[in-house]
Write an enzyme that holds these catalytic residues in place. Structure first.
Site, PDB file in Angstrom:
ATOM      1  N   TRP A  16       1.124   5.689  -1.699  1.00 39.38           N
ATOM      2  CA  TRP A  16       0.793   6.682  -2.726  1.00 39.38           C
ATOM      3  C   TRP A  16       1.833   6.790  -3.819  1.00 39.38           C
ATOM      4  O   TRP A  16       1.569   7.342  -4.883  1.00 39.38           O
ATOM      5  CB  TRP A  16       0.594   8.050  -2.070  1.00 39.38           C
ATOM      6  N   TYR A  24       0.820  -1.207   0.000  1.00 36.80           N
ATOM      7  CA  TYR A  24       0.000   0.000   0.000  1.00 36.80           C
ATOM      8  C   TYR A  24       0.857   1.261   0.000  1.00 36.80           C
ATOM      9  O   TYR A  24       1.892   1.298   0.664  1.00 36.80           O
ATOM     10  CB  TYR A  24      -0.899   0.015   1.239  1.00 36.80           C
TER      11      TYR A  24
END
Ligand SMILES: Nc1nc2c(c(=O)[nH]1)N[C@H]1C(S)=C(S)[C@@H](COP(=O)(O)OP(=O)(O)OC[C@H]3O[C@@H](n4cnc5c(=O)[nH]c(N)nc54)[C@H](O)[C@@H]3O)O[C@H]1N2
Ligand SMILES: Nc1nc2c(c(=O)[nH]1)N[C@H]1C(S)=C(S)[C@@H](COP(=O)(O)OP(=O)(O)OC[C@H]3O[C@@H](n4cnc5c(=O)[nH]c(N)nc54)[C@H](O)[C@@H]3O)O[C@H]1N2
Ligand SMILES: [Mo]
Length: 764
Positions: free
Chosen positions: A119, A117
């Site tokens: 960005w 996970y």
């Protein structure tokens, strides 16, 4: 080589998650970063890119001594505590390839956790997770993660209540221009923080939210900010501030609903036509079964908002066009499903769902696209290929998974088993930033046999890995920049050569694929530029206003024509309101589910069959507050994106003595002998960290705020519970699923105590 001053400067554009910038570089160095001219409200975070060659860069592949020791049969030191040795690329890639092969042959692909996970960076092709997932799929797959840290509880509850995905609902929100035209009152839980609207996953050309809100204000729209922090709504909007105890939003909404109910001001016709389960809920509301009416006085005692104001506010909500907004932060808490379910319920009782500028909306300001009214463009991305492994976890259950292989847990009506993970591979994310209770993660992180990370910077996650491969930043490679809710496409041309020995994630995976016999499947024979041309050509099929690739590449920025075939918002709720039988919702009843038989059948005590107030695991009204009397909120940092570019100028300028700033109310500070600028110790049973005190009356008493993103830097590396030196709130937060329904992260449920830091008395 010519000296820097003699090389003509080169100008290129780059897209970041916080906007478009023009870069000036010469002689291989970045000289200047300026916001793109077309952006009316550029973000200052862009300046931080100047730190691209900061000492924190990973310059060469490195392998931890502990991992090498373990390979040679010696006892291994704990992850996070050992030193690294540099290794040439060819040798380290041989080792990574053979380790991946060993693990999948011995344990199967399920034993590889590549949820990874995070960005990462903007740019369609080099998107780190897409690269890694494609690579892993060519190898036979991996255990993945579902949902996210942002709105996991919403992601799972919304489909039950409204029959659509949370994301599609987001496109449903009345856009802010519509709000300006039609809405008299915006009641917003958790504000509409402009600091967050700087950001959009994938990037944004124009920051529009500030001006849209200004217009709404100028046209007479009134804002009520329900939040512990006054600054969650911009001062110029002259919002009424209703401070409430954190995590009590559902109780406030119930108090509002109760007032409408007993005063018979709710829209009975709407409830009857468009919802199901109200009978069940209307036994709960007046306390028919539990003897406790959820009235304004009850809500006032829980929330701290005066009962008279709650009653009056309820009447205001039905007197004119009103809109209820709930920020994502409100659901990142224990029982985070409830405030969303309850907001929909309250809006249904008000009866304006599906009317222009009325009903509910989620997450205005959370990212720049929500409510900005820009039509969707479907951006192409790297094809992910199929993952043959069907093993997954809700993303925030990572420590639980690593600590409890083989054990069962509930998730959204399913009974799942945690896989036995032997190898963790992380690219483009920073779990030692994003996960809760980092001391627990530190323990869980010792379990796998091997942990591999690609990173441009020496983050805490890289520090706790066995093998760290240096990755480029977008400034060092070519890419296409564009987000799905934006109107620009950016030619992200390489501005500087790779720093040190850094390589693109694509190049790293291509070389590993070569070693593992899947090169053709992974690359399809395409180079970086081949892929850019390929993705561009796909976009051109739907956007005929795009020029030839080479024209675009020299031009640098393309602004999509307003008429080009973008996807209009679907307005599902409007259609449902107008023709409920022709356009039913995709719920079991075809209606808004105020009561859900499906959820009721799951039998979860922490998420029953209709919206309820449930006491959070930690909060100011609970027993634990005697020992730790301050509620810690760890919101998103104004000066950066999470932990990214934390070392950059925009982030560093905001520090206090090099420490992350902790906001604290003047009364709470005085009671502890803390003055503005002091170094403080923030502590609870899970951890301790230092921070710099920022005393402010913008924050209600009893609440402190320490934004996320400071590095995790324990005084004794690798030792759980040791003092964290930079101000990382996740050594304090609680690692607990929102409920058995969503299993989302609940970082905003956290009590602490704060004291002046006395280095002499420090029990490090
Ligand atoms: N206490 C608390 N914790 C929270 C939250 C909270 O509210 N409170 N919020 C949560 C939320 S909503 C989120 S979304 C998460 C965010 O958590 P993350 O997304 O994990 O945080 P980032 O700092 O964005 O991490 C991205 C990492 O990718 C690296 N990177 C960038 N580009 C590239 C690339 O091209 N290649 C490679 N290999 N790496 C790259 C960056 O250097 C950085 O280390 O945090 C969560 N954590
Ligand atoms: N500058 C910047 N912007 C960002 C990000 C970033 O890292 N930096 N991250 C992006 C990401 S990944 C996400 S998910 C979004 C997150 O968007 P959000 O989750 O909405 O953002 P936060 O800043 O965590 O919270 C907003 C405000 O909610 C308030 N709040 C917290 N708890 C409660 C509560 O219990 N009740 C009420 N009523 N209010 C509460 C806090 O005062 C806080 O300032 O932001 C995005 N935008
Ligand atoms: Mo997020």
């Amino acid at each position: 080589m010519k000296p820097v001053s003699e090389t003509p400067p080169q100008r290129t554009f780059t897209m970041t998650h916080w906007g478009v910038y023009e870069l000036e570089s010469a002689g291989g160095r970045l000289l200047d970063v300026r916001p793109w001219r077309g952006d009316p409200a550029p973000s200052p975070i862009g300046r931080s890119l100047l730190a691209v060659d900061h000492p924190r860069r990973v310059r060469a592949p490195r392998v931890s001594r502990g991992w090498l020791d373990a390979r040679e049969g010696r006892r291994r030191a704990r992850r996070g505590s050992t030193e690294f040795v540099e290794m040439p690329w060819h040798e380290v890639l041989d080792r990574v390839a053979s380790e991946l092969d060993r693990v999948r042959q011995t344990w199967g692909n399920t034993a590889i956790y590549a949820g990874s996970y995070g960005w990462a960076s903007a740019g369609r092709f080099h998107h780190a997770q897409s690269q890694m997932h494609r690579f892993m799929n060519t190898l036979g797959g991996y255990t993945r993660s579902v949902n996210n840290y942002s709105f996991a509880a919403a992601d799972v509850i919304v489909p039950h209540v409204l029959g659509c995905s949370y994301r599609s609902l987001q496109d449903e929100a009345p856009d802010l221009a519509e709000v300006a035209r039609h809405t008299a009152l915006v009641l917003t839980f958790g504000g509409i923080p402009l600091k967050n609207a700087q950001i959009e996953p994938g990037g944004q050309g124009r920051h529009l939210v500030r001006d849209l809100l200004r217009t709404a204000h100028r046209q007479g729209c009134r804002f009520v900010n329900v939040s512990p922090l006054r600054d969650d709504v911009a001062a110029e909007l002259e919002a009424e501030w209703l401070p409430l105890r954190p995590n009590t939003d559902t109780a406030l909404m119930l108090g509002l609903a109760h007032t409408l109910y007993v005063e018979k001001r709710y829209d009975r016709a709407f409830v009857q036509t468009y919802t199901t389960g109200f009978e069940r809920f209307s036994r709960y509301l007046p306390g028919t079964d539990d003897g406790q009416p959820k009235d304004a006085a009850w809500a006032a005692a829980l929330t701290g908002v005066p009962a008279a104001r709650i009653r009056a506010l309820a009447r205001e909500l039905v007197a004119a066009r009103s809109l209820i907004n709930v920020s994502w932060s409100v659901q990142r808490a224990d029982h985070g499903e409830q405030p969303y379910w309850m907001a929909i319920t309250l809006a249904a009782m008000i009866g304006q769902i599906g009317l222009p500028g009325g009903g509910f909306a989620f997450g205005y300001g959370a990212v720049g696209s929500i409510g900005n009214g820009v039509p969707r463009v479907r951006m192409p991305s790297l094809p992910g290929l199929r993952n043959p492994v069907d093993s997954y976890i809700p993303v925030a259950r990572i420590s639980d998974m690593l600590l409890n292989p083989g054990s069962r847990f509930a998730y959204n009506g399913r009974n799942l088993v945690y896989p036995d993970i032997r190898l963790v591979y992380w690219v483009g994310g920073n779990p030692f930033h994003h996960h809760q209770d980092l001391n627990r993660l530190l323990e869980a992180w010792q379990r796998p046999e091997t942990i591999i990370v690609h990173e441009p910077f020496m983050t805490a996650t890289a520090q706790h890995a066995d093998i760290v491969l240096p990755a480029t930043t977008p400034l060092e490679r070519n890419d296409l920049g564009g987000a799905s809710q934006d109107n620009v496409l950016v030619a992200m041309r390489r501005a500087i050569p790779p720093v040190g020995q850094a390589r693109d994630d694509y190049a790293i995976f291509s070389d590993l694929a070569q070693r593992l016999g899947v090169h053709e499947a992974f690359t399809e024979g395409r180079s970086e530029m081949d892929w850019l041309r390929y993705l561009y050509a796909r976009l051109r099929v739907t956007h005929d206003d795009l020029p030839e690739f080479d024209v675009f590449w020299t031009q640098g920025i393309h602004e999509f024509a307003a008429t080009s075939s973008a996807h209009p918002p679907c307005r599902l709720l409007r259609a449902f309101r107008e023709q409920p039988l022709e356009h039913p919702l995709a719920t079991p009843s075809g209606r808004i589910e105020i009561g859900s038989d499906v959820i009721e059948l799951y039998g979860y005590a922490d998420c029953p069959g209709h919206p309820v107030w449930l006491e959070p695991g930690e909060w100011l009204g609970g027993a634990e507050a005697v020992h730790h009397p301050l509620h810690l909120l760890s919101n998103q940092p104004a000066t950066r994106l999470h932990s990214q570019w934390e070392h950059g100028v925009t982030s560093q300028q905001d520090k206090i003595n090099g420490l992350e700033a902790l906001q604290i109310n003047p009364g709470d500070a005085r009671a502890r002998g803390v003055r503005d600028g002091d170094v403080v110790l923030v502590r609870n049973a899970r951890g301790r960290c230092l921070a710099g005190a920022r005393v402010t009356d913008a924050l209600m008493p009893g609440v402190v705020i320490l934004p996320t993103g400071a590095p995790f830097e324990p005084a004794a590396p690798g030792v759980p519970g040791s003092l964290e030196l930079r101000g990382n709130p996740n050594v304090l937060t609680r690692d607990h699923g929102t409920s058995q329904l969503a299993q989302g992260p609940s970082a905003q449920t956290c009590l602490v105590e704060v004291e002046r830091y006395d280095p002499a008395a420090d029990p490090r």
